[in-house]
Design a protein around this motif. Structure first.
Motif, short mmCIF file in Angstrom:
data_model
loop_
_atom_site.label_atom_id
_atom_site.label_comp_id
_atom_site.label_asym_id
_atom_site.label_seq_id
_atom_site.Cartn_x
_atom_site.Cartn_y
_atom_site.Cartn_z
N LEU A 25 -23.68 -32.10 -9.69
CA LEU A 25 -23.24 -32.12 -11.09
C LEU A 25 -24.29 -32.73 -12.02
CD1 LEU A 25 -19.56 -33.33 -10.66
CD2 LEU A 25 -20.31 -31.04 -11.31
N ILE A 26 -25.08 -33.65 -11.53
CA ILE A 26 -26.03 -34.37 -12.38
C ILE A 26 -27.30 -33.55 -12.63
CG2 ILE A 26 -27.27 -35.63 -10.56
CD1 ILE A 26 -26.08 -37.10 -13.93
N LEU A 27 -27.57 -32.54 -11.81
CA LEU A 27 -28.84 -31.81 -11.91
C LEU A 27 -29.11 -31.20 -13.29
CD1 LEU A 27 -29.16 -30.18 -8.37
CD2 LEU A 27 -30.19 -32.29 -9.24
N PRO A 28 -28.11 -30.55 -13.95
CA PRO A 28 -28.40 -30.03 -15.29
C PRO A 28 -28.80 -31.13 -16.28
CG PRO A 28 -26.38 -29.06 -14.45
CD PRO A 28 -26.77 -30.14 -13.50
N LEU A 29 -28.21 -32.32 -16.14
CA LEU A 29 -28.57 -33.44 -17.03
C LEU A 29 -29.98 -33.95 -16.72
CD1 LEU A 29 -25.22 -35.40 -17.15
CD2 LEU A 29 -26.39 -34.38 -19.09
N VAL A 30 -30.34 -33.96 -15.45
CA VAL A 30 -31.68 -34.40 -15.06
C VAL A 30 -32.73 -33.45 -15.64
CG1 VAL A 30 -33.24 -34.72 -13.09
CG2 VAL A 30 -30.91 -35.60 -12.98
N ASP A 31 -32.43 -32.14 -15.60
CA ASP A 31 -33.36 -31.14 -16.15
C ASP A 31 -33.57 -31.32 -17.65
OD1 ASP A 31 -33.69 -30.00 -13.67
OD2 ASP A 31 -32.23 -28.40 -14.01
N ASN A 32 -32.54 -31.85 -18.33
CA ASN A 32 -32.62 -32.04 -19.78
C ASN A 32 -33.19 -33.40 -20.19
OD1 ASN A 32 -31.50 -29.52 -20.34
ND2 ASN A 32 -29.43 -30.31 -20.17
N ALA A 33 -33.53 -34.21 -19.22
CA ALA A 33 -33.99 -35.58 -19.51
C ALA A 33 -35.46 -35.62 -19.91
CB ALA A 33 -33.74 -36.48 -18.30
N PHE A 55 -20.03 -33.15 -17.08
CA PHE A 55 -20.35 -33.94 -15.89
C PHE A 55 -19.26 -34.96 -15.60
CE2 PHE A 55 -22.07 -38.13 -14.62
CZ PHE A 55 -22.36 -37.85 -13.29
N VAL A 56 -18.85 -35.73 -16.61
CA VAL A 56 -17.83 -36.77 -16.41
C VAL A 56 -16.49 -36.15 -16.01
CG1 VAL A 56 -16.49 -38.57 -17.59
CG2 VAL A 56 -18.96 -38.43 -17.94
N LEU A 57 -16.09 -35.09 -16.71
CA LEU A 57 -14.82 -34.42 -16.41
C LEU A 57 -14.81 -33.90 -14.98
CD1 LEU A 57 -12.08 -33.14 -17.27
CD2 LEU A 57 -13.40 -31.13 -17.98
N THR A 58 -15.87 -33.20 -14.58
CA THR A 58 -15.90 -32.58 -13.26
C THR A 58 -16.05 -33.61 -12.15
OG1 THR A 58 -16.89 -30.64 -14.30
CG2 THR A 58 -16.92 -30.71 -11.91
N PHE A 59 -16.79 -34.68 -12.43
CA PHE A 59 -16.90 -35.75 -11.44
C PHE A 59 -15.51 -36.36 -11.19
CE2 PHE A 59 -17.79 -39.99 -9.81
CZ PHE A 59 -18.77 -39.72 -8.85
N VAL A 95 -17.17 -27.12 -3.77
CA VAL A 95 -18.61 -26.84 -3.85
C VAL A 95 -18.93 -25.91 -5.02
CG1 VAL A 95 -20.52 -25.66 -2.65
CG2 VAL A 95 -19.08 -27.26 -1.42
N PHE A 96 -18.01 -24.99 -5.32
CA PHE A 96 -18.22 -24.03 -6.41
C PHE A 96 -18.07 -24.68 -7.79
CE2 PHE A 96 -16.70 -20.58 -9.25
CZ PHE A 96 -17.79 -19.73 -9.15
N LEU A 97 -17.33 -25.77 -7.87
CA LEU A 97 -16.98 -26.41 -9.16
C LEU A 97 -18.18 -26.76 -10.05
CD1 LEU A 97 -14.31 -26.85 -10.52
CD2 LEU A 97 -14.18 -29.10 -9.47
N PRO A 98 -19.34 -27.19 -9.52
CA PRO A 98 -20.48 -27.45 -10.41
C PRO A 98 -20.94 -26.22 -11.21
CG PRO A 98 -20.84 -28.55 -8.33
CD PRO A 98 -19.61 -27.69 -8.15
N PHE A 99 -20.71 -25.01 -10.66
CA PHE A 99 -21.13 -23.79 -11.38
C PHE A 99 -20.33 -23.59 -12.67
CE2 PHE A 99 -20.46 -19.18 -12.04
CZ PHE A 99 -21.74 -18.86 -12.49
N PRO A 100 -18.97 -23.52 -12.62
CA PRO A 100 -18.24 -23.39 -13.88
C PRO A 100 -18.39 -24.62 -14.78
CG PRO A 100 -16.69 -23.63 -12.07
CD PRO A 100 -18.04 -23.45 -11.47
N SER A 101 -18.64 -25.78 -14.17
CA SER A 101 -18.88 -26.99 -14.97
C SER A 101 -20.12 -26.80 -15.85
CB SER A 101 -19.06 -28.19 -14.05
OG SER A 101 -19.39 -29.34 -14.78
#
Length: 197
Positions: A25-33, A55-59, A95-101
């Protein structure tokens, strides 16, 4: 047939898969950092508030799904082939949940239907949890003796029905806010218990 040998491996594998899904879940945020020149960290967080919210909601959703599943598995001493199959269904939804997140983080204008995919994935996970409870209830030798019959099925059915309602509502302008239907879980469960009495 109940298998006792290797049950620890099933639990450890499931926990590892959930941990990896939560980490993804954190990877998209890391890419934007990568802040623009002169931009401070708070401005960067504000620019990516949608991704942060997703990220917070899905976590929180993944943690909740794991806590419920853990509550079931902590009473078990073995597994059956149907239980293993349903557990894999539950795992694939987590495992699929990060994709729609990631889709909801980008916005419904860019990806229409992303809220429905997100809510539908959670509905699949709650459906798998309901099936897990049914399997455990129908196979009492799966549980430790002092816990037999302690896994309630009615609560899981109510949660699943509410998730199906939320999924249907997610196709309307309500979208992701359809998850508010889950706040009805406790009142409906209480009402059902009172009605049964």
């Amino acid at each position: 047939m109940v298998y006792h040998r290797g049950f620890d491996r099933v639990v450890n594998f499931s926990d590892a898969v959930v941990a990896i899904a939560a980490t993804l879940l954190i990877l998209p945020l890391v890419d934007n950092a990568t802040p623009d020149q002169g931009q401070n960290a708070f401005a960067l967080l504000l620019d990516h508030s949608d991704e942060l919210w997703a990220f917070v909601l899905t976590f929180a959703v993944i943690c909740r799904l794991w806590v419920v599943q853990h509550g079931i598995f902590r009473t078990l001493v073995g597994y059956t082939t149907p239980l293993l199959a349903v557990n894999f269904l539950w795992l694939i939804s987590v495992v699929f949940l990060p994709f729609p997140s990631n889709l909801i983080a980008k916005g419904s204008q860019e990806f229409p239907g992303s809220a429905s995919i997100y809510v539908g994935t959670i509905a699949l996970a709650t459906g798998a949890t309901m099936l897990t409870r049914i399997i455990v209830r129908r196979t009492p030798e799966l549980e430790v003796e002092e816990e037999r019959g302690s896994v309630p099925v009615g609560h899981a059915v109510i949660t699943f029905v509410l998730m199906l309602a939320a999924f249907a509502l997610s196709f309307t302008p309500v979208g992701l806010f359809s998850l508010v239907a889950l706040f009805l879980e406790r009142p409906v469960t209480r009402a059902a218990s009172s009605f049964r009495r």
